[in-house]
Design an enzyme around this catalytic site. Structure first.
Site, mmCIF file in Angstrom:
data_model
loop_
_atom_site.group_PDB
_atom_site.id
_atom_site.type_symbol
_atom_site.label_atom_id
_atom_site.label_comp_id
_atom_site.label_asym_id
_atom_site.label_seq_id
_atom_site.Cartn_x
_atom_site.Cartn_y
_atom_site.Cartn_z
ATOM 1 N N GLU A 1 0.829 -1.221 0.000
ATOM 2 C CA GLU A 1 0.000 0.000 0.000
ATOM 3 C C GLU A 1 0.859 1.265 0.000
ATOM 4 O O GLU A 1 0.756 2.113 0.889
ATOM 5 C CB GLU A 1 -0.961 -0.019 1.193
ATOM 6 C CG GLU A 1 -1.948 -1.176 1.115
ATOM 7 C CD GLU A 1 -3.051 -1.136 2.161
ATOM 8 O OE1 GLU A 1 -2.814 -0.610 3.262
ATOM 9 O OE2 GLU A 1 -4.163 -1.623 1.875
ATOM 10 N N GLU B 1 -5.530 -8.293 -1.213
ATOM 11 C CA GLU B 1 -6.184 -8.181 0.098
ATOM 12 C C GLU B 1 -7.662 -7.925 -0.129
ATOM 13 O O GLU B 1 -8.027 -7.075 -0.944
ATOM 14 C CB GLU B 1 -5.618 -7.009 0.917
ATOM 15 C CG GLU B 1 -4.264 -7.254 1.496
ATOM 16 C CD GLU B 1 -3.823 -6.137 2.445
ATOM 17 O OE1 GLU B 1 -4.682 -5.535 3.117
ATOM 18 O OE2 GLU B 1 -2.619 -5.875 2.480
#
Ligand code: BG6
Length: 493
Positions: free
Chosen positions: A175, A391
């Site tokens: 991220e 995810e």
């Protein structure tokens, strides 16, 4: 059949939320090891020294360090083709700036990869997932300091040489876009001089005192964008380095999938949605896929007095290290608006405005499978690269029954909806190659540090205080996902 036979079905975790074994076998503390347990309403706090009577969730986590054989066996039983995990930098270079790696750390990950290989499970390895050696944070101010690029490259070189033949798929940073989001300077980029209260807006459900909390979490944008720039350069240079070590290596970016809708059809809301998506989501994808800063970011920097320092060869470096595939996390969506709107919602990393058409999870994250299909189409239209969703999942407080069963129909519903959306997106033409739902085995949550925010298909008997038998139990979703994988996404009943 939407999903191809070689579709990468699997699951995902990361080192600091699963391994535990704090300070074991030469490991030293990383940035996250200094964060205390929080909750839906209490942010995690930073402590300078490690205190005896305080709970630090990463120190124990689920003790994957000592249970990995048992856990991988369970993943194999579910039929995993791929397992996303991360390497804890402090096991390899405990301080981050030493010259020689820690052999015991190298041995541990070698055993994990060998164990995966035994079952034919491909590792997908995140090189840096929300942990930086604390020494690099404290002594150098983390990624704000350009020196971290070289420390990271040394770490990468060690991994790329050491695990040649065992690993093929790498993600340079988890991220990466979160580094510029309010509240994440320390958490994502290890910037010691900006240690916010709470790590991100995602912690707090957003119902009370939102404005005050937002103020407390305002970070230093210049420092954050400078740090992010260093991370982007480091990622590109690492990719070029890795390709030189093994031409079979495949590299992906990993972007927090922040997807927001306009709350109204006011064209101003549409424009706001577009600029938010560009600045918060597409910026890093554009740099990592296309190799250059996009115009809208340059404009944003100009208008917000963000003058980051660039080195002469940075542009060339970014161009020379573009990724082979695109990955992102996806949990929920939110709305934005230029109109006054009181109803806020929590979500992964950022607050949003509530969408009246969506339900929320126990932790207040809005559930939106259709949004996944929409988002996949958008991303693929833009980049035309193979995509993995690395995810996705539902955090819920599960109950272990007396007979050791765990009934989690809500998780099955969540996954069914999202897998259906993936299949629709594939029909739409999206080149989706893999799916690794988050916390396939229960792990501690990143935003709150809670153990009870469980995502797994495997239950771990441990509580928020890090106490329990640490025994593993199969949830109903374990059997369900096994069937999904066996039928290659055909049987979602
Ligand atoms: C992602 C992170 O942002 O969200 C993970 O990459 C994290 O590390 C996941 O665990 C879910 O968030 P949380 O706070 O529910 O664990």
């Amino acid at each position: 059949m939407s999903f191809s036979k070689d579709f990468f079905w699997g699951g995902a975790t990361c080192a600091n939320q699963s391994e535990g074994a704090f300070m074991e076998d030469g490991k030293l503390d990383s940035t996250i090891d200094h964060l205390t347990l929080g909750s839906r309403t209490e942010p995690r706090l930073f402590t300078e020294t490690i205190e005896k009577d305080i709970i630090y969730p990463s120190h124990t986590a689920i003790d994957f360090y000592h249970h990995y054989k048992e856990d991988i066996k369970l993943f194999a039983e579910m039929g995993f083709k791929i397992f996303r995990m991360s390497i804890n930098w402090t096991r390899i270079y405990p301080h981050g700036d030493e010259l020689k790696p820690n052999q015991k750390g190298l041995d541990f990950y070698r055993s994990v990869f060998e164990e995966l290989k035994k079952y034919g499970i491909e590792p997908l390895v995140t090189i840096s997932h929300y942990e930086l050696p604390f020494h690099l944070s404290k002594e150098y101010d983390g990624w704000y300091n350009r020196k971290c690029v070289d420390f990271y490259l040394k770490y990468c070189e060690t991994l790329f040489s050491e695990y040649k033949g065992l690993v093929k798929y790498w993600l340079t940073f988890n991220e990466i876009n979160s580094a510029a989001i309010d509240g994440n300077a320390y958490f994502s980029a290890g910037i010691y001089s900006v240690r916010e209260k709470g790590m991100s807006a995602g912690i707090i459900p957003g119902e009370e005192d939102l404005d005050q909390l937002k103020k407390e979490m305002q970070s230093d944008k210049l420092k954050q964008y400078q740090a992010l720039h260093h991370m982007l350069v480091a990622s590109a240079k690492a990719i070029a380095l890795g390709r030189g070590i093994d031409s079979n290596y495949q590299f992906g970016c990993m972007i927090a999938g922040i997807c927001q809708y306009p709350l109204t059809c006011d064209p101003k809301d549409m424009l706001l949605t577009q600029s938010e998506r560009q600045n918060v989501f597409y910026f890093c994808g554009d740099v990592q896929v296309r190799g250059a800063y996009p115009g809208y970011v340059k404009r944003y920097f100009r208008e917000h007095d963000i003058a980051i320092e660039l080195d002469a060869d940075d542009e060339k470096a970014l161009k020379g290290g573009c990724v082979d595939f695109f990955t992102f996390s996806y949990y929920s969506t939110g709305c934005v608006s230029t109109h006054d709107q009181e109803d806020k919602t929590a979500g992964n990393l950022i607050f949003g405005i509530k969408n009246p058409y969506l339900k929320t999870s126990q932790w207040g994250w809005q559930i939106d499978p259709d949004g996944l299909r929409y988002f996949l189409n958008e991303i693929y239209d833009r980049y035309q690269l193979p995509i993995m969703i690395v995810e996705n999942g539902l955090g819920q407080d599960d109950k272990l029954e007396e007979d050791n069963s765990i009934h989690d129909p809500y998780r099955i519903d969540y996954m069914r909806g999202h897998i259906k959306a993936m299949s629709e997106a594939i029909e739409d033409g999206v080149d989706l190659i893999g799916y690794t739902p988050w916390g396939c085995i229960d792990i501690v949550a990143a935003s709150t540090g809670e153990m009870k925010k469980r995502y797994g298909m495997i239950y771990v008997d441990a509580n928020d205080e890090g106490k329990g038998t640490f025994n593993r139990y199969k949830k109903d979703s374990f059997y369900w996902y096994k069937k999904v994988i066996e039928s290659c996404g055909e049987d979602l009943s």
